[in-house]
Write a protein that holds these residues in place. Structure first.
Motif, PDB file in Angstrom:
ATOM      1  N   VAL A 134     138.358 -12.404  18.857  1.00  0.00           N
ATOM      2  CA  VAL A 134     140.012 -11.952  17.943  1.00  0.00           C
ATOM      3  C   VAL A 134     139.483 -10.629  17.954  1.00  0.00           C
ATOM      4  N   GLU A 135     141.374 -10.240  18.644  1.00  0.00           N
ATOM      5  CA  GLU A 135     142.177  -8.555  18.746  1.00  0.00           C
ATOM      6  C   GLU A 135     142.539  -8.725  16.937  1.00  0.00           C
ATOM      7  N   ILE A 136     142.656  -7.621  16.335  1.00  0.00           N
ATOM      8  CA  ILE A 136     143.066  -7.449  15.241  1.00  0.00           C
ATOM      9  C   ILE A 136     143.596  -6.484  15.064  1.00  0.00           C
ATOM     10  N   ARG A 137     144.991  -6.461  14.858  1.00  0.00           N
ATOM     11  CA  ARG A 137     145.730  -5.190  15.784  1.00  0.00           C
ATOM     12  C   ARG A 137     146.114  -4.814  13.682  1.00  0.00           C
ATOM     13  N   LEU A 138     146.100  -3.169  13.719  1.00  0.00           N
ATOM     14  CA  LEU A 138     146.515  -2.476  13.023  1.00  0.00           C
ATOM     15  C   LEU A 138     147.576  -1.800  12.761  1.00  0.00           C
ATOM     16  N   PHE A 139     148.363  -2.244  12.043  1.00  0.00           N
ATOM     17  CA  PHE A 139     149.610  -0.582  12.130  1.00  0.00           C
ATOM     18  C   PHE A 139     149.698   0.590  10.180  1.00  0.00           C
TER      19      PHE A 139
ATOM     20  N   ASP B  65     149.009 -23.270   5.426  1.00  0.00           N
ATOM     21  CA  ASP B  65     147.929 -23.910   4.907  1.00  0.00           C
ATOM     22  C   ASP B  65     146.936 -23.742   5.312  1.00  0.00           C
ATOM     23  N   GLY B  66     146.759 -22.265   6.785  1.00  0.00           N
ATOM     24  CA  GLY B  66     146.220 -21.994   7.197  1.00  0.00           C
ATOM     25  C   GLY B  66     145.646 -22.614   8.594  1.00  0.00           C
ATOM     26  N   GLU B  67     145.356 -21.828   9.247  1.00  0.00           N
ATOM     27  CA  GLU B  67     145.019 -21.952  10.467  1.00  0.00           C
ATOM     28  C   GLU B  67     143.369 -21.238  10.839  1.00  0.00           C
ATOM     29  N   ARG B  68     142.804 -21.869  11.430  1.00  0.00           N
ATOM     30  CA  ARG B  68     141.663 -21.677  12.579  1.00  0.00           C
ATOM     31  C   ARG B  68     141.838 -20.461  13.870  1.00  0.00           C
ATOM     32  N   LEU B  69     141.148 -19.893  14.068  1.00  0.00           N
ATOM     33  CA  LEU B  69     141.216 -18.754  14.513  1.00  0.00           C
ATOM     34  C   LEU B  69     140.781 -18.976  16.002  1.00  0.00           C
ATOM     35  N   ARG B  70     140.598 -18.823  17.219  1.00  0.00           N
ATOM     36  CA  ARG B  70     140.283 -18.875  18.303  1.00  0.00           C
ATOM     37  C   ARG B  70     139.916 -18.120  19.314  1.00  0.00           C
ATOM     38  N   GLY B  71     138.875 -17.727  20.142  1.00  0.00           N
ATOM     39  CA  GLY B  71     138.741 -17.038  21.054  1.00  0.00           C
ATOM     40  C   GLY B  71     140.249 -16.359  21.929  1.00  0.00           C
ATOM     41  N   GLY B  72     140.139 -15.086  21.116  1.00  0.00           N
ATOM     42  CA  GLY B  72     141.335 -14.611  22.136  1.00  0.00           C
ATOM     43  C   GLY B  72     142.645 -14.435  21.571  1.00  0.00           C
TER      44      GLY B  72
ATOM     45  N   ALA C   6     138.762 -15.362   7.478  1.00  0.00           N
ATOM     46  CA  ALA C   6     138.343 -13.514   8.295  1.00  0.00           C
ATOM     47  C   ALA C   6     138.763 -11.955   8.358  1.00  0.00           C
ATOM     48  N   LEU C   7     140.118 -12.116   7.058  1.00  0.00           N
ATOM     49  CA  LEU C   7     140.702 -11.323   6.430  1.00  0.00           C
ATOM     50  C   LEU C   7     139.856 -10.842   5.417  1.00  0.00           C
ATOM     51  N   GLU C   8     138.796 -11.685   5.009  1.00  0.00           N
ATOM     52  CA  GLU C   8     137.977 -11.672   3.650  1.00  0.00           C
ATOM     53  C   GLU C   8     136.681 -10.551   4.484  1.00  0.00           C
ATOM     54  N   ARG C   9     136.433 -11.319   5.095  1.00  0.00           N
ATOM     55  CA  ARG C   9     135.136 -10.551   5.847  1.00  0.00           C
ATOM     56  C   ARG C   9     135.346  -9.569   6.649  1.00  0.00           C
ATOM     57  N   PHE C  10     136.960  -8.963   6.971  1.00  0.00           N
ATOM     58  CA  PHE C  10     137.208  -7.832   7.762  1.00  0.00           C
ATOM     59  C   PHE C  10     137.264  -6.632   6.232  1.00  0.00           C
ATOM     60  N   ALA C  11     137.867  -7.367   5.218  1.00  0.00           N
ATOM     61  CA  ALA C  11     137.755  -5.961   4.002  1.00  0.00           C
ATOM     62  C   ALA C  11     136.819  -5.570   3.851  1.00  0.00           C
ATOM     63  N   ASP C  12     135.162  -7.079   3.791  1.00  0.00           N
ATOM     64  CA  ASP C  12     134.313  -6.439   3.106  1.00  0.00           C
ATOM     65  C   ASP C  12     133.750  -5.786   4.019  1.00  0.00           C
ATOM     66  N   GLU C  13     134.199  -5.359   5.898  1.00  0.00           N
ATOM     67  CA  GLU C  13     133.287  -5.266   6.845  1.00  0.00           C
ATOM     68  C   GLU C  13     133.831  -3.771   7.800  1.00  0.00           C
TER      69      GLU C  13
ATOM     70  N   LEU D  13     141.460  -3.425  16.601  1.00  0.00           N
ATOM     71  CA  LEU D  13     140.008  -4.454  16.851  1.00  0.00           C
ATOM     72  C   LEU D  13     138.900  -5.167  17.764  1.00  0.00           C
ATOM     73  N   SER D  14     138.251  -5.511  18.166  1.00  0.00           N
ATOM     74  CA  SER D  14     137.954  -6.707  18.477  1.00  0.00           C
ATOM     75  C   SER D  14     136.927  -7.488  17.955  1.00  0.00           C
ATOM     76  N   LEU D  15     136.930  -8.370  17.214  1.00  0.00           N
ATOM     77  CA  LEU D  15     135.890  -8.943  15.887  1.00  0.00           C
ATOM     78  C   LEU D  15     135.762 -10.113  16.707  1.00  0.00           C
ATOM     79  N   PRO D  16     133.771 -10.993  16.068  1.00  0.00           N
ATOM     80  CA  PRO D  16     133.360 -12.123  16.199  1.00  0.00           C
ATOM     81  C   PRO D  16     134.020 -12.865  15.514  1.00  0.00           C
ATOM     82  N   TYR D  17     135.460 -12.899  15.391  1.00  0.00           N
ATOM     83  CA  TYR D  17     135.808 -14.003  14.382  1.00  0.00           C
ATOM     84  C   TYR D  17     136.228 -15.525  14.484  1.00  0.00           C
ATOM     85  N   ALA D  18     136.697 -16.094  15.592  1.00  0.00           N
ATOM     86  CA  ALA D  18     136.858 -16.839  16.910  1.00  0.00           C
ATOM     87  C   ALA D  18     136.042 -18.174  15.647  1.00  0.00           C
ATOM     88  N   GLY D  19     136.959 -19.680  15.586  1.00  0.00           N
ATOM     89  CA  GLY D  19     136.111 -19.538  14.775  1.00  0.00           C
ATOM     90  C   GLY D  19     136.292 -20.160  13.559  1.00  0.00           C
TER      91      GLY D  19
END
Lengths: 95, 78, 278
Positions: free
Chosen positions: A8-13, A76-83, A37-44, A25-31
């Motif tokens: 997935v693409e994470i766009r930053l401003f 309620d939260g959404e599940r990320l998909r590729g792209g 994903a945001l938690e993992r992003f903060a960790d990384e 950043l393009s990161l392997p967060y699909a699924g």
């Protein structure tokens, strides 16, 4: 919208872009659920980034706008998909 | 056919473009729809520009009459 | 035509010619009262364009003096103004552009104690502040008073703009319910700003205010314009009003202006309490 497998693409401003040094950043967060994903992003991304997204109790800060494919995220939260494109906006203080 | 007598007149001889149209427009704003104002402008650009601007702004040109080196334009408020 | 002097007819001719403005629109502008918070980067183009347009009464709120580092982008001020109160410098520039305009300097810091009084006499408020406490104060006061607010923020090469219409769309707290922890989001002082970015974003604010006063076009209400000056990319994001917004929602918990420090102190709890100053 191109499908990038498990990326997935994470766009930053603003301050996030300034801290991380990238516009996106393009990161392997699909699924993943978007909050996970945001938690993992903060960790990384290093300790300077975590306090921009989460408070000391681990709750997502209510001073960010999170968008999924240019729409506000369902609470309620959404599940990320590729792209998918996730945009993280922090408020800009300058005037 | 008899020339229409306007409800009011405005002498804009010597007033350059675009001020001649601006003053015409301000006068038209004060009229009820259907009322008329006759403006007198110089020949040349004023006589071309004022009717064109008036039409673009939604008004109707009733007559354009050249007379004694000036041009009388009667405009009906749209 | 007795409504305008010869000089005004010529001054505002480019407005009057616009079918959407006319003399009627120009009269509306001359009768309008707009308050600009801050006399800095964003406020400079706002002040300049609103004065040029003939907005009849413009208030400027700023307690600072003109600093050398301001001059890189704060085009209301010149080198000769160094050390002068910014609201007075702004007044001189704006009235110099247009003597039809009466500029009211408010040389003070906005607080929960004064904000409602300061904004009371104005039709529209413009947020040109450079800090979150003032921004939230301005938002809350405008929502509580039902006054439209033009909000914008800038940093480095980026900017955001939106127009807040209380009761008709989201407010600042619908977008960002809480301020970020102090010190987290840098100011222009810390992270820098390309001066012209302030011009681009502030000019958008000025256009929005004029459109609002004239009743023209589509406003950025319910939309956040996100600008990236490095790409020259404009994106608009639709943002809804939150029914649970603490100040404009269905059951507001903020019913009076609140100071940021107090807000942060209370952040640990789930409900917000407002501090009312006599």
């Amino acid at each position: 919208m191109s499908t990038n497998g498990n990326h997935v693409e994470i766009r930053l401003f603003g301050p996030l872009r300034a801290t991380i040094g990238e516009k996106s950043l393009s990161l392997p967060y699909a699924g993943m659920m978007i909050d996970d994903a945001l938690e993992r992003f903060a960790d990384e991304q290093g300790e300077a980034v975590r306090p921009m997204l989460f408070d000391s109790q681990g709750n997502r800060l209510r001073s960010i706008i999170l968008l999924l494919n240019d729409h506000t995220v369902d609470p309620d939260g959404e599940r990320l998909r590729g792209g998918d494109v996730v945009t993280v906006l922090l408020p800009l203080a300058g005037g | 056919m008899a020339e229409k007598i306007p409800d009011c007149r405005l002498d804009l001889r010597g007033t350059p473009c675009p001020l001649n149209w601006v003053k015409t427009k301000l006068r038209l704003e004060e009229l009820d729809p259907g009322s008329t104002v006759e403006v007198v402008v110089d020949q040349g650009n004023p006589a071309r520009n004022v009717p064109r601007s008036a039409r673009m702004d939604g008004h109707t040109i009733v007559h354009v009459i050249s007379e004694n080196g000036s041009v009388r334009i009667c405009i009906e408020r749209g | 035509m007795t409504r305008f002097t010869e000089s005004q007819i010529e001054r505002y001719s480019r407005h009057i010619i616009l079918q959407e403005v006319g003399g009627i629109g120009q009269r509306k502008l001359l009768d309008s009262r707009v308050l600009i918070i801050g006399a800095g980067g964003l406020s400079s183009p706002v002040g300049l364009y609103l004065a040029a347009a003939g907005v009849g009464t413009i208030g400027i709120v700023d307690s600072d003096t003109v600093d050398l580092s301001n001059l890189q982008r704060q085009i209301l001020h010149t080198t000769a103004d160094l050390g002068r109160p910014k609201c007075l410098s702004a007044q001189e520039t704006m009235e110099g552009i247009n003597p039809d305009v009466s500029v009211i300097p408010h040389q003070l810091r906005l607080t929960s104690a004064n904000v409602l009084d300061v904004i009371a006499d104005y039709d529209v408020v413009v947020d040109g502040a450079d800090n979150f406490p003032t921004r939230y104060l301005a938002n809350d006061a405008c929502v509580l008073s039902g006054k439209p607010l033009s909000h914008a923020g800038i940093l480095r090469f980026e900017g955001h703009v939106t127009t807040i219409l209380p009761g008709r769309g989201p407010c600042y707290r619908c977008l960002y319910p809480e301020p970020p922890p102090p010190g987290l989001v840098p100011s222009c002082q810390e992270a820098g700003i390309l001066g012209a970015i302030a011009g681009i974003i502030g000019s958008i604010q000025a256009a929005e205010v004029l459109k609002l006063l004239l009743g023209l076009g589509e406003l950025l209400a319910g939309r956040l314009l996100v600008f990236d000056g490095l790409d020259m990319a404009f994106r608009t994001i639709e943002l809804p009003r939150r029914p649970d917004c603490p100040v404009c929602g269905d059951r507001p918990t903020i019913t009076a202006p609140i100071d940021y420090e107090e807000f942060c102190r209370l952040r640990g709890g789930t409900t917000l309490q407002s501090e009312v100053h006599p």
